[in-house]
Design an enzyme around this catalytic site. Structure first.
Site, PDB file in Angstrom:
ATOM      1  CG  LEU A  84       6.074 -12.423   5.044  1.00  3.62           C
ATOM      2  CD1 LEU A  84       5.711 -12.441   6.524  1.00  3.62           C
ATOM      3  CD2 LEU A  84       7.319 -13.251   4.787  1.00  3.62           C
ATOM      4  CB  SER A 119      -4.834  -8.849   1.545  1.00  5.32           C
ATOM      5  OG  SER A 119      -4.028  -9.923   1.109  1.00  5.32           O
ATOM      6  CG  LEU A 120      -0.964  -9.266  -2.175  1.00  6.66           C
ATOM      7  CD1 LEU A 120      -0.195 -10.202  -3.102  1.00  6.66           C
ATOM      8  CD2 LEU A 120      -0.005  -8.399  -1.374  1.00  6.66           C
ATOM      9  CG  HIS A 128      -3.369 -14.637   7.477  1.00  9.64           C
ATOM     10  ND1 HIS A 128      -2.032 -14.676   7.108  1.00  9.64           N
ATOM     11  CD2 HIS A 128      -4.075 -14.509   6.325  1.00  9.64           C
ATOM     12  CE1 HIS A 128      -1.942 -14.577   5.794  1.00  9.64           C
ATOM     13  NE2 HIS A 128      -3.149 -14.456   5.289  1.00  9.64           N
ATOM     14  CB  ALA A 185      -0.940  -0.001   1.205  1.00  9.73           C
ATOM     15  CD  GLU A 212      -3.219  -6.771   7.871  1.00 10.18           C
ATOM     16  OE1 GLU A 212      -3.576  -7.544   8.780  1.00 10.18           O
ATOM     17  OE2 GLU A 212      -2.186  -6.955   7.175  1.00 10.18           O
ATOM     18  NE  ARG A 235      -7.084 -10.970   3.894  1.00 12.33           N
ATOM     19  CZ  ARG A 235      -6.320 -11.860   3.248  1.00 12.33           C
ATOM     20  NH1 ARG A 235      -6.399 -11.970   1.929  1.00 12.33           N
ATOM     21  NH2 ARG A 235      -5.501 -12.642   3.916  1.00 12.33           N
ATOM     22  NE  ARG A 295      -7.557 -17.108   3.859  1.00 11.05           N
ATOM     23  CZ  ARG A 295      -6.673 -16.200   3.496  1.00 11.05           C
ATOM     24  NH1 ARG A 295      -6.642 -15.039   4.114  1.00 11.05           N
ATOM     25  NH2 ARG A 295      -5.824 -16.456   2.515  1.00 11.05           N
ATOM     26  N   GLY A 324      -0.305 -16.827  -1.870  1.00  8.46           N
ATOM     27  CA  GLY A 324      -1.286 -17.233  -2.875  1.00  8.46           C
ATOM     28  C   GLY A 324      -1.252 -16.389  -4.131  1.00  8.46           C
ATOM     29  N   GLY A 325      -1.308 -15.078  -3.963  1.00  7.80           N
ATOM     30  CA  GLY A 325      -1.276 -14.187  -5.118  1.00  7.80           C
ATOM     31  C   GLY A 325      -2.264 -13.056  -4.984  1.00  7.80           C
TER      32      GLY A 325
END
Length: 493
Positions: A49, A369-370, A329, A21, A353, A364, A270, A52-53
């Site tokens: 870190l 997130s990315l 997480h 960000a 975040e 989420r 999740r 997944g992508g």
């Protein structure tokens, strides 16, 4: 750092944090800016870190509307539909921008290779290097930041506070000195290290959020702390736990116990999977992720980073099931911002975040997130560029030393009382233990905000599960400011 250099930077927007960000914001700003980071670029950033992508609806059978529907479903009734629509609609362009900037997303037969992850209805996860997506994206942006002369990176520099007068930001206190500015973006990440077991770096303790709250900023949804179902069980009692990505289950790995028996559907959201694993462990079972028979390539080819982490503890994922358990997480809550990233304090923005945008709601969706980090950094930068900044000359600046950073008790308290399962007694105990130090200890303040918000939410929704209020009620948001916290003396009456 010399006073002369800080003086030369006066008036420039200050970005607190150098994750995705913060770097996105710096690269989108059309004016010189400053990045504060306690570590060298790329280190101790949760973005690096991410395994997944990044999610985007670019497949022939996919659409932003389907991506939005999956995001809303995962958010358990608290995601803001307009924010979700805006983010998922913008996602394909984000991928194009990253490609233009040089991110080497994996391809298959010439086309971008898309993975499936839990709670996604389509394959839409773009990845790099198997499970090294976050690191690859970050390195691409870091190179661009380092090549831009208008961006000053102050490595080894921490935020010590914010100066706000008459409701407007006038400057930031840093460990290197004071910088007068009327624009600051908090992009300092989440609060994972406030828990005894987490997938995030140990520096991610919510300090930027805490300073913003003391400056008058409002927070939202602080009770929603997401526990990743499958962190590698390393044998260490505390500290950062390597992540075993959602993509491993998406590729066909199954969850089993010591008897080799499945006990839950691995591709649920999740929060559901994390609670199922947590409950199974509490019943005395060990839990493993069995990836010995994945679809497509063998485990080590698909997930080289996870393979290396497994080998470090003596586990060969191509021969052995991987021992896993949940770990903190991601924080869905944070500084309450509008669609431009503005907080309730004039001159103060938040992204990534550290912000609560309304995208994630109560839980989420994997690999959003990315995407959110890149977009919210971009949108905040665009807004900062459009705002007329006027830094008021200060005759004198009061000195400000760093607040107490000792928080030895907090990870144990947070894990015990604000973990996967919560109740009134535990949350009150957490509030009693942390509130007296909230003015001087960043971790204590964040913990108190989580406890107070969780007490206010008398229901179970998404990642927030109250054993004394297991039912779901009508949707509502929780917001707080520093002044909304109870006075410590009142807790004793």
């Amino acid at each position: 750092m010399t006073k002369a250099l800080l003086s030369a930077l006066a008036g420039q927007p200050v970005i607190v944090g150098a994750g995705l960000a913060g770097l996105s914001a710096a690269l989108h700003l059309r004016q010189p800016c400053i990045i504060l980071t306690p570590s060298p670029l790329g280190l101790d950033a949760a973005s690096s870190l991410a395994q997944g992508g990044i999610a985007a609806a670019i497949g022939a059978d996919d659409s932003p509307a389907l991506h939005a529907a999956d995001t809303l479903a995962a958010g358990a009734g608290l995601s803001v539909p307009e924010v979700v629509r805006r983010v998922t609609t913008a996602a394909p362009q984000v991928i194009q921008t990253l490609l233009d900037w040089g991110v080497p997303f994996a391809r298959k037969n010439g086309a971008l290779d898309l993975h499936l992850e839990a709670a996604h209805s389509r394959k839409r996860i773009l990845h790099v290097g198997g499970d090294g997506s976050g690191a690859a994206i970050m390195q691409t942006l870091i190179r661009r930041v380092q090549a831009r002369e208008s961006i000053t990176v102050l490595e080894g520099t921490c935020l010590n506070g914010l100066m706000v007068q008459d409701g407007r930001l006038q400057g930031v206190y840093t460990s290197a000195g004071f910088v007068p500015t009327s624009a600051c973006l908090v992009a300092s990440g989440g609060i994972g290290a406030l828990y005894s077991e987490a997938t995030s770096p140990g520096t991610v303790q919510g300090a930027g959020l805490a300073h913003a709250v003391r400056a008058g900023a409002r927070v939202a949804d602080m009770e929603f702390t997401q526990f990743h179902p499958t962190a590698l069980k390393t044998g260490s009692m505390t500290g950062r736990r390597p992540l075993v990505s959602e993509a491993v289950r998406g590729a066909g790995a199954i969850l089993v116990d010591e008897r080799g028996e499945r006990f839950t559907d691995e591709l649920q959201s999740r929060d559901v999977v994390a609670r199922a694993i947590f409950a199974h462990i509490r019943e005395g079972h060990d839990v493993f992720l069995d990836g010995r028979h994945l679809r497509g390539a063998v485990f080590s080819q698909q997930f080289p980073g996870i393979t290396a982490a497994c080998h470090a503890i003596g586990v060969d994922p191509e021969r052995d099931p991987i021992p896993v358990s949940p770990a903190m997480h991601y924080h869905m809550g944070g500084l309450d911002v509008n669609e431009r990233g503005r907080t309730s304090v004039s001159g103060l923005w938040a992204a990534g975040e550290a912000a609560c945008t309304g995208l994630h709601g109560a839980n989420r969706l994997a690999s959003n997130s990315l995407l959110e980090a890149f977009l919210t950094g971009q949108w905040a930068a665009e807004d900062i560029d459009h705002v007329k900044h006027q830094t008021v000359p200060l005759r004198s600046v009061p000195t400000r030393s760093a607040l107490s950073v000792s928080f030895d008790r907090i990870p144990k308290l947070m894990s015990e009382y604000a973990g996967i399962l919560r109740d009134e007694n535990g949350l009150q105990a957490l509030l009693h233990a942390t509130l007296p130090d909230a003015e001087t200890n960043d971790g204590a303040l964040v913990a108190a905000l989580v406890a107070q918000s969780a007490l206010m939410r008398r229901e179970s929704r998404g990642s927030h599960y109250r054993t004394d209020y297991p039912e779901i009620t009508d949707p509502y948001r929780t917001t707080l400011t520093f002044s909304d916290l109870p006075v410590p003396e009142r807790l004793l009456s």
